[in-house]
Enzyme design. Structure first.
Site, PDB file in Angstrom:
ATOM      1  N   CYS A 101       0.830  -1.201   0.000  1.00 13.79           N
ATOM      2  CA  CYS A 101       0.000   0.000   0.000  1.00 13.79           C
ATOM      3  C   CYS A 101       0.866   1.253   0.000  1.00 13.79           C
ATOM      4  CB  CYS A 101      -0.911  -0.016   1.231  1.00 13.79           C
ATOM      5  SG  CYS A 101      -2.129   1.319   1.254  1.00 13.79           S
ATOM      6  N   CYS A 139      -6.387  -0.083   6.898  1.00 13.13           N
ATOM      7  CA  CYS A 139      -6.183   0.438   5.547  1.00 13.13           C
ATOM      8  C   CYS A 139      -7.377   1.315   5.137  1.00 13.13           C
ATOM      9  CB  CYS A 139      -6.016  -0.716   4.561  1.00 13.13           C
ATOM     10  SG  CYS A 139      -5.752  -0.181   2.858  1.00 13.13           S
ATOM     11  N   HIS A 165      -2.010  -4.087   5.362  1.00  9.49           N
ATOM     12  CA  HIS A 165      -1.735  -3.574   6.706  1.00  9.49           C
ATOM     13  C   HIS A 165      -3.044  -3.273   7.419  1.00  9.49           C
ATOM     14  CE1 HIS A 165      -2.757   0.704   5.841  1.00  9.49           C
ATOM     15  NE2 HIS A 165      -2.429   0.349   4.608  1.00  9.49           N
ATOM     16  N   ASP A 179       0.397   3.668   1.864  1.00  9.30           N
ATOM     17  CA  ASP A 179       0.318   4.224   3.212  1.00  9.30           C
ATOM     18  C   ASP A 179       1.710   4.610   3.715  1.00  9.30           C
ATOM     19  OD1 ASP A 179       0.188   4.166   6.245  1.00  9.30           O
ATOM     20  OD2 ASP A 179      -1.929   3.900   5.755  1.00  9.30           O
ATOM     21  N   ARG A 229       2.923   4.790   6.555  1.00  7.61           N
ATOM     22  CA  ARG A 229       3.428   4.063   7.714  1.00  7.61           C
ATOM     23  C   ARG A 229       4.074   2.733   7.342  1.00  7.61           C
ATOM     24  NH1 ARG A 229      -2.336   4.194  10.528  1.00  7.61           N
ATOM     25  NH2 ARG A 229      -2.799   3.705   8.335  1.00  7.61           N
TER      26      ARG A 229
END
Length: 751
Positions: free
Chosen positions: A570, A634, A631, A572, A574
């Site tokens: 992803c 999401c 993760h 993302d 993080r």
């Protein structure tokens, strides 16, 4: 076996024979010019070219390097001829070859590369200046003086008393050399030195210019075996070693440089040094100049398409045939044209590219000192001066200590000490530490790779005094614990680490680092004050701290990437793939998008970016594993659970999330209508499984998986606990073993 022999013969005829002819055309004029600059019989240059091609080419360790008389040795030869005579100079060449042969047998070739390239480049540049100044007098119709300074002093008078036809022949030669690179490629197939000499010779003959002709017969005195030099034997031994080392270093550096220009077998440096030694022994015995690997001829050989050592050998044969059958034609070349060729070569030896390289490594002083000393005092003195300065600079770098101080946001003073802490750095360390005000809380980072007892005593005494006056000192050692071990009375490890760990805590977010990349105040074009962004400051911090540590790794990776995994995850912020997989540069071929989605084959809306990455990774890079990593929490999966409500104002995101409908369907099938607090993370795991299934919709991927050549792996990163879980696929394959039943089953790692 017959086919192999026939193939090698065809390869030689196709590549090496044409290349040898090109090198031959380059070698003849250069060999004559170097003999002229060396004050030796002109025939000696052709002898050295023949021996360098045949003997060094056959016995050397490089497949494409071409050896012959080298301009860099001309100053040494001039001095030897004037001091001992030509026959004794030949004996010195023979003995130097014996020294090279012994060094090659003793496997000492790598040791020769310890000489700084700045010294070699500075020496060659100085030789070029000396040659150009000396031969410029010949071009102007005069005679060269005994030294470069004398040539420079006499030059104005020589310019005032120019000789018409002789100067015109020289200027014509230089003009052709200068303009040749701008002509069409087909014309440039003829080497520039040959074209320039031909132009000067033909023009001088056609207009009956009054020029000085080359007399090869008078220069080639009757052969006689070399004789031992007469004089102080210490000086004779020094001359032998000087010729051996200079010719050897030039050959080995040329060998290394040529290795970077072709894709064939890498050179054996010890064998190359042995071959050079035998070639110099033969050249000296036959009355030739010292032999060394020559970058101009070697580069021409590679560019012309040479594949094997046959090209170098054949070029020597062509020079021999020319000297025996067509030596009379050399008499047509004006001496001034040959001198002009040497002037042009001398100017080119002052290579701006070399200056830029040594400037990048802080070695300009070595280059300049070597160059100036060679010009003013002599070649041996200049080389020794350059080596001495290079050693001093290396010692200075090894003992240089930097102390950086910066005020932190928490009111503490951050001090970073970098380098090797020895007694030589104690004065600077003491001076910087004394500027710290009493009572100041200090964070002291030791970014060092060595600390001797004097440096430890200085640092420890300062710390005790500073704490006694009310201050605090928090010492953090970023590499080996030199200070801690010394303070505890233990014996520190003596060896340095070859690749120390990264000195910053790079895995922390910018705002959580104790010493993150700062925000600098800068002026914009309009004069207003702006604050440098964290990303730019971080890049600056990377260049200052991390780049020097990882540069060796990226230097190896620069030629080619060979990742073993395709990692789809992803976007993302993080998720840090290299952190959660403990991987490094070159390991992962990474694709990131919203929701770590893999569009099914033929699905709408089309997205070729993910498909292109899959095709390239599996069919070009040959990865062995494709990993899909989801993760917790999401946002893309939350958008699916809300039936697109959360993506209502983002039309692009709504269209993209259509590729997650199969994941949502699989989730509904397993969970039914029950929505609980953990439903989002369950969907995130189901989505990983579904994307593994989507990968199988591509025929090439499915075929490789079924054949056991490709493994599909699912991972789930729980952000809150920083744990990575293995997610099993929906169906087992030959290359994937099920680790448990159910969606939540699977192996996990964590602290």
């Amino acid at each position: 076996m017959f086919r192999d022999t026939q193939g090698r013969l065809l390869n030689t005829l196709r590549h090496d024979v044409p290349a040898s002819l090109v090198v031959f055309l380059v070698a003849v004029p250069l060999s004559l010019g170097i003999a002229l600059a060396s004050g030796a019989p002109l025939a000696s240059g052709l002898i050295a070219a023949v021996v360098g091609g045949v003997v060094a080419g056959a016995l050397g360790g490089s497949a494409v390097q071409v050896s012959g008389p080298a301009a860099g040795l001309s100053l040494v030869v001039v001095d030897l001829v004037q001091t001992y005579g030509w026959r004794a100079t030949c004996m010195i060449t023979l003995l130097a070859g014996a020294v090279q042969l012994a060094l090659g047998v003793l496997k000492a070739a790598r040791a020769a590369l310890v000489v700084s390239p700045a010294v070699i480049h500075g020496m060659l540049a100085a030789v070029g200046v000396v040659i150009a100044l000396a031969q410029l007098h010949v071009v102007l119709g005069g005679s060269p003086q005994k030294s470069a300074v004398a040539n420079l002093i006499e030059l104005p008078g020589q310019l005032a008393d120019v000789h018409g036809h002789k100067v015109m022949a020289g200027l014509l030669t230089i003009g052709v050399l200068a303009l040749w690179t701008r002509l069409p490629r087909r014309i440039r197939a003829v080497p520039a030195p040959l074209a320039a000499l031909l132009a000067a010779a033909v023009t001088a003959w056609a207009f009956d210019w009054n020029v000085t002709r080359i007399d090869l017969s008078s220069s080639g005195v009757q052969w006689a075996f070399p004789v031992l030099p007469q004089g102080d034997w210490h000086l004779v031994v020094a001359a032998v070693l000087l010729v051996a080392l200079l010719a050897g270093c030039e050959s080995l550096l040329c060998c290394v440089a040529v290795d970077g220009k072709h894709q064939g077998r890498r050179a054996d440096l010890d064998q190359e040094l042995t071959g050079q030694g035998v070639a110099n022994m033969v050249s000296g015995a036959l009355g030739g100049l010292p032999v060394a690997g020559v970058i101009v001829r070697s580069t021409a050989n590679v560019v012309a398409g040479a594949r094997t050592r046959c090209s170098a050998i054949l070029h020597g044969v062509w020079v021999l045939v020319f000297a025996l059958g067509f030596g009379w034609s050399i008499a047509l070349i004006p001496m001034e044209a040959l001198a002009a060729l040497l002037v042009f070569i001398g100017v080119q030896m002052v290579n701006l590219g070399h200056i830029r390289k040594v400037h990048g490594h802080g070695e300009v002083p070595v280059y300049v000192v070597t160059m100036v000393t060679v010009i003013l005092l002599g070649l041996a003195e200049g080389v020794l001066a350059g080596i001495g300065l290079a050693v001093l600079l290396a010692l200075r770098r090894l003992t240089w200590v930097t102390v950086l101080k910066r005020d932190g946001r928490d009111g503490r003073l951050h001090v970073t000490v970098s380098g090797s802490l020895t007694f030589l750095g104690v004065p600077r360390l003491t001076r910087e530490l004394r500027t710290i005000a009493a009572g100041t809380p200090v964070d002291l980072d030791l970014n060092i790779d060595f600390m001797d007892n004097a440096a430890f005593d200085t640092l420890h005494s300062w710390r005790l005094d500073h704490e006694r006056t009310g201050g605090t000192v928090d010492i953090d050692e970023l590499h080996d614990e030199w200070y801690a071990l010394a303070a505890s009375g233990a014996r520190p490890r003596p060896a340095k680490k070859s690749l120390p760990v990264e000195p910053d805590r790079w895995w922390l977010p910018w705002d959580q680092r104790r010493r993150g990349p700062g925000r600098r105040t800068v002026l914009s074009n309009g004069g207003s004050v702006q604050v440098e962004c964290q990303l730019t400051a971080g890049a600056r911090e990377y260049h200052r701290r991390t780049a020097p540590l990882v540069r060796p790794i990226f230097t190896e990776l620069a030629r080619k990437q060979q990742p073993s995994h395709l990692f789809i995850t992803c976007a993302d912020s993080r998720i840090v793939p290299s952190l959660i997989t403990a991987s490094g540069p070159g390991d992962l071929f990474t694709v990131r998008n919203i929701g770590n989605l893999v569009p099914r084959r033929g699905a709408e809306p089309r997205d070729d970016s993910v498909v292109a990455a899959i095709e390239y990774a599996t069919q070009v890079l040959g990865v062995r594993t494709i990993t899909v990593c989801g993760h917790s929490g999401c946002g893309a999966m939350a958008g699916l659970l809300s039936a697109g409500v959360r993506a209502g104002s983002l039309p692009g995101l709504r269209r993209w999330l259509r590729h997650g409908h199969h994941s949502l369907a699989a989730f509904i099938e397993t969970e039914g209508d029950r929505l609980h607090s953990g439903a989002l993370d369950v969907l995130c795991r189901v989505n990983v499984q579904q994307q593994l299934e989507n990968l199988r919709t591509y025929r090439k991927v499915d075929e490789q998986v079924r054949a056991g050549k490709l493994e599909l792996v699912g991972l789930f990163f729980d952000i809150a606990t920083a744990r990575v879980h293995l997610v099993p696929p929906l169906r087992a394959t030959p290359s994937v073993k099920m680790s448990g039943g159910g969606v939540l089953a699977g192996e996990e790692w964590g602290a």
